[in-house]
Design a protein around this motif. Structure first.
Motif, PDB file in Angstrom:
ATOM      1  N   LEU A  80       0.878  -1.136   0.003  1.00  0.00           N
ATOM      2  CA  LEU A  80       0.128  -0.003   0.022  1.00  0.00           C
ATOM      3  C   LEU A  80       0.856   1.336   0.098  1.00  0.00           C
ATOM      4  N   GLY A  81       2.024   1.215   0.680  1.00  0.00           N
ATOM      5  CA  GLY A  81       2.970   2.398   0.610  1.00  0.00           C
ATOM      6  C   GLY A  81       3.390   2.708  -0.655  1.00  0.00           C
ATOM      7  N   TRP A  82       3.939   1.600  -1.352  1.00  0.00           N
ATOM      8  CA  TRP A  82       4.383   1.527  -2.609  1.00  0.00           C
ATOM      9  C   TRP A  82       3.503   2.126  -3.603  1.00  0.00           C
ATOM     10  N   LEU A  83       2.178   1.745  -3.537  1.00  0.00           N
ATOM     11  CA  LEU A  83       1.039   2.186  -4.468  1.00  0.00           C
ATOM     12  C   LEU A  83       1.024   3.633  -4.166  1.00  0.00           C
ATOM     13  N   SER A  84       0.869   4.157  -2.861  1.00  0.00           N
ATOM     14  CA  SER A  84       0.770   5.509  -2.411  1.00  0.00           C
ATOM     15  C   SER A  84       1.813   6.315  -3.051  1.00  0.00           C
ATOM     16  N   GLY A  85       3.011   5.647  -2.885  1.00  0.00           N
ATOM     17  CA  GLY A  85       3.990   6.614  -3.194  1.00  0.00           C
ATOM     18  C   GLY A  85       4.115   7.001  -4.967  1.00  0.00           C
ATOM     19  N   ARG A  86       3.419   6.007  -5.476  1.00  0.00           N
ATOM     20  CA  ARG A  86       3.220   6.218  -7.053  1.00  0.00           C
ATOM     21  C   ARG A  86       1.972   6.876  -7.320  1.00  0.00           C
ATOM     22  N   ARG A  87       1.311   7.342  -6.279  1.00  0.00           N
ATOM     23  CA  ARG A  87       0.006   7.788  -6.488  1.00  0.00           C
ATOM     24  C   ARG A  87      -0.812   6.939  -7.443  1.00  0.00           C
ATOM     25  N   LEU A  88      -0.857   5.724  -7.189  1.00  0.00           N
ATOM     26  CA  LEU A  88      -1.688   4.675  -7.712  1.00  0.00           C
ATOM     27  C   LEU A  88      -2.948   4.492  -6.738  1.00  0.00           C
ATOM     28  N   GLU A  89      -4.113   4.333  -7.316  1.00  0.00           N
ATOM     29  CA  GLU A  89      -5.286   3.817  -6.445  1.00  0.00           C
ATOM     30  C   GLU A  89      -5.114   2.520  -6.145  1.00  0.00           C
ATOM     31  N   PRO A  90      -5.265   1.994  -4.762  1.00  0.00           N
ATOM     32  CA  PRO A  90      -5.166   0.723  -4.560  1.00  0.00           C
ATOM     33  C   PRO A  90      -6.199  -0.303  -5.192  1.00  0.00           C
ATOM     34  N   PRO A  91      -5.801  -1.299  -5.518  1.00  0.00           N
ATOM     35  CA  PRO A  91      -6.609  -2.334  -5.859  1.00  0.00           C
ATOM     36  C   PRO A  91      -7.662  -2.843  -4.822  1.00  0.00           C
ATOM     37  N   THR A  92      -8.360  -3.701  -5.091  1.00  0.00           N
ATOM     38  CA  THR A  92      -9.296  -4.319  -4.148  1.00  0.00           C
ATOM     39  C   THR A  92      -8.587  -5.107  -3.080  1.00  0.00           C
ATOM     40  N   ALA A  93      -9.315  -5.275  -2.105  1.00  0.00           N
ATOM     41  CA  ALA A  93      -8.454  -6.176  -0.977  1.00  0.00           C
ATOM     42  C   ALA A  93      -8.260  -7.541  -1.362  1.00  0.00           C
ATOM     43  N   GLY A  94      -9.019  -8.198  -2.138  1.00  0.00           N
ATOM     44  CA  GLY A  94      -8.795  -9.448  -2.711  1.00  0.00           C
ATOM     45  C   GLY A  94      -7.486  -9.488  -3.679  1.00  0.00           C
ATOM     46  N   ARG A  95      -7.564  -8.281  -4.852  1.00  0.00           N
ATOM     47  CA  ARG A  95      -6.269  -8.430  -5.416  1.00  0.00           C
ATOM     48  C   ARG A  95      -4.872  -7.875  -4.778  1.00  0.00           C
ATOM     49  N   ILE A  96      -4.924  -7.262  -3.593  1.00  0.00           N
ATOM     50  CA  ILE A  96      -3.649  -6.946  -2.726  1.00  0.00           C
ATOM     51  C   ILE A  96      -3.434  -8.236  -2.205  1.00  0.00           C
ATOM     52  N   GLU A  97      -4.343  -9.184  -1.756  1.00  0.00           N
ATOM     53  CA  GLU A  97      -3.905 -10.218  -1.019  1.00  0.00           C
ATOM     54  C   GLU A  97      -3.316 -11.353  -2.116  1.00  0.00           C
ATOM     55  N   ARG A  98      -3.911 -11.389  -3.430  1.00  0.00           N
ATOM     56  CA  ARG A  98      -3.239 -12.176  -4.615  1.00  0.00           C
ATOM     57  C   ARG A  98      -1.957 -11.687  -4.768  1.00  0.00           C
ATOM     58  N   ILE A  99      -1.860 -10.406  -4.803  1.00  0.00           N
ATOM     59  CA  ILE A  99      -0.319  -9.692  -5.175  1.00  0.00           C
ATOM     60  C   ILE A  99       0.647 -10.224  -3.865  1.00  0.00           C
ATOM     61  N   VAL A 100       0.203  -9.993  -2.691  1.00  0.00           N
ATOM     62  CA  VAL A 100       1.293 -10.284  -1.619  1.00  0.00           C
ATOM     63  C   VAL A 100       1.493 -12.015  -1.659  1.00  0.00           C
ATOM     64  N   ARG A 101       0.440 -12.820  -1.938  1.00  0.00           N
ATOM     65  CA  ARG A 101       0.776 -14.041  -1.950  1.00  0.00           C
ATOM     66  C   ARG A 101       1.984 -14.615  -2.998  1.00  0.00           C
ATOM     67  N   SER A 102       1.447 -13.890  -4.133  1.00  0.00           N
ATOM     68  CA  SER A 102       2.458 -14.216  -5.235  1.00  0.00           C
ATOM     69  C   SER A 102       3.637 -13.829  -4.874  1.00  0.00           C
ATOM     70  N   ALA A 103       3.853 -12.603  -4.202  1.00  0.00           N
ATOM     71  CA  ALA A 103       5.336 -12.182  -4.001  1.00  0.00           C
ATOM     72  C   ALA A 103       6.153 -13.087  -2.798  1.00  0.00           C
ATOM     73  N   LEU A 104       5.316 -13.625  -1.872  1.00  0.00           N
ATOM     74  CA  LEU A 104       5.754 -14.313  -0.866  1.00  0.00           C
ATOM     75  C   LEU A 104       5.820 -15.884  -1.476  1.00  0.00           C
ATOM     76  N   ASP A 105       5.110 -16.341  -2.262  1.00  0.00           N
ATOM     77  CA  ASP A 105       5.657 -17.752  -3.082  1.00  0.00           C
ATOM     78  C   ASP A 105       6.491 -17.484  -3.917  1.00  0.00           C
ATOM     79  N   ARG A 106       6.774 -16.575  -4.631  1.00  0.00           N
ATOM     80  CA  ARG A 106       7.952 -16.391  -5.657  1.00  0.00           C
ATOM     81  C   ARG A 106       9.400 -16.685  -5.090  1.00  0.00           C
ATOM     82  N   PRO A 107       9.954 -16.279  -3.883  1.00  0.00           N
ATOM     83  CA  PRO A 107      11.273 -16.609  -3.624  1.00  0.00           C
ATOM     84  C   PRO A 107      11.435 -17.809  -3.220  1.00  0.00           C
ATOM     85  N   ALA A 108      10.387 -18.471  -2.900  1.00  0.00           N
ATOM     86  CA  ALA A 108      10.423 -20.115  -2.168  1.00  0.00           C
ATOM     87  C   ALA A 108      10.635 -20.754  -3.641  1.00  0.00           C
TER      88      ALA A 108
END
Length: 111
Positions: A80-108
């Motif tokens: 959310l901070g990254w989006l705000s810093g780029r002045r981007l409207e945040p996506p829905t809560a579900g979309r944020i959750e999917r982005i976070v899960r994807s990022a957490l899964d990728r290094p593994a």
């Protein structure tokens, strides 16, 4: 005359209460809602996310956040901070959750 959202009437605290606030009857779909969202984005200087923004956000989270932070709630806050810093409207809560899960899964997957 300024923007309608810019100033709050001085009588607002005495005239309105949360129980009387008209939001429960507000239509959260349709053209009026879309117009209101566009006006709010414009007023605050935000833009809608593009198709590439979620992929860019995921890449940034993997490169800068998920190597040291593994708690989904904290990774979401960083997003959310990254989006705000780029002045981007945040996506829905579900979309944020999917982005976070994807990022957490990728290094593994790399290891």
């Amino acid at each position: 005359m300024g923007h309608p959202y810019a100033e709050r009437p001085s009588t607002a605290p005495s005239r309105y209460s949360w129980s009387a606030w008209p939001l429960p009857s507000y239509s959260w779909t349709g053209r009026t809602h879309d117009r209101h969202r566009a006006e709010i984005r414009e007023f605050f200087g935000f833009t809608e996310s593009s198709v590439a923004d979620p992929a860019d956000a995921t890449d940034w989270l993997v490169a800068e956040v998920t190597e040291v932070e593994r708690r989904a709630e904290q990774v979401g806050a960083e997003l959310l901070g990254w989006l705000s810093g780029r002045r981007l409207e945040p996506p829905t809560a579900g979309r944020i959750e999917r982005i976070v899960r994807s990022a957490l899964d990728r290094p593994a997957r790399r290891g």
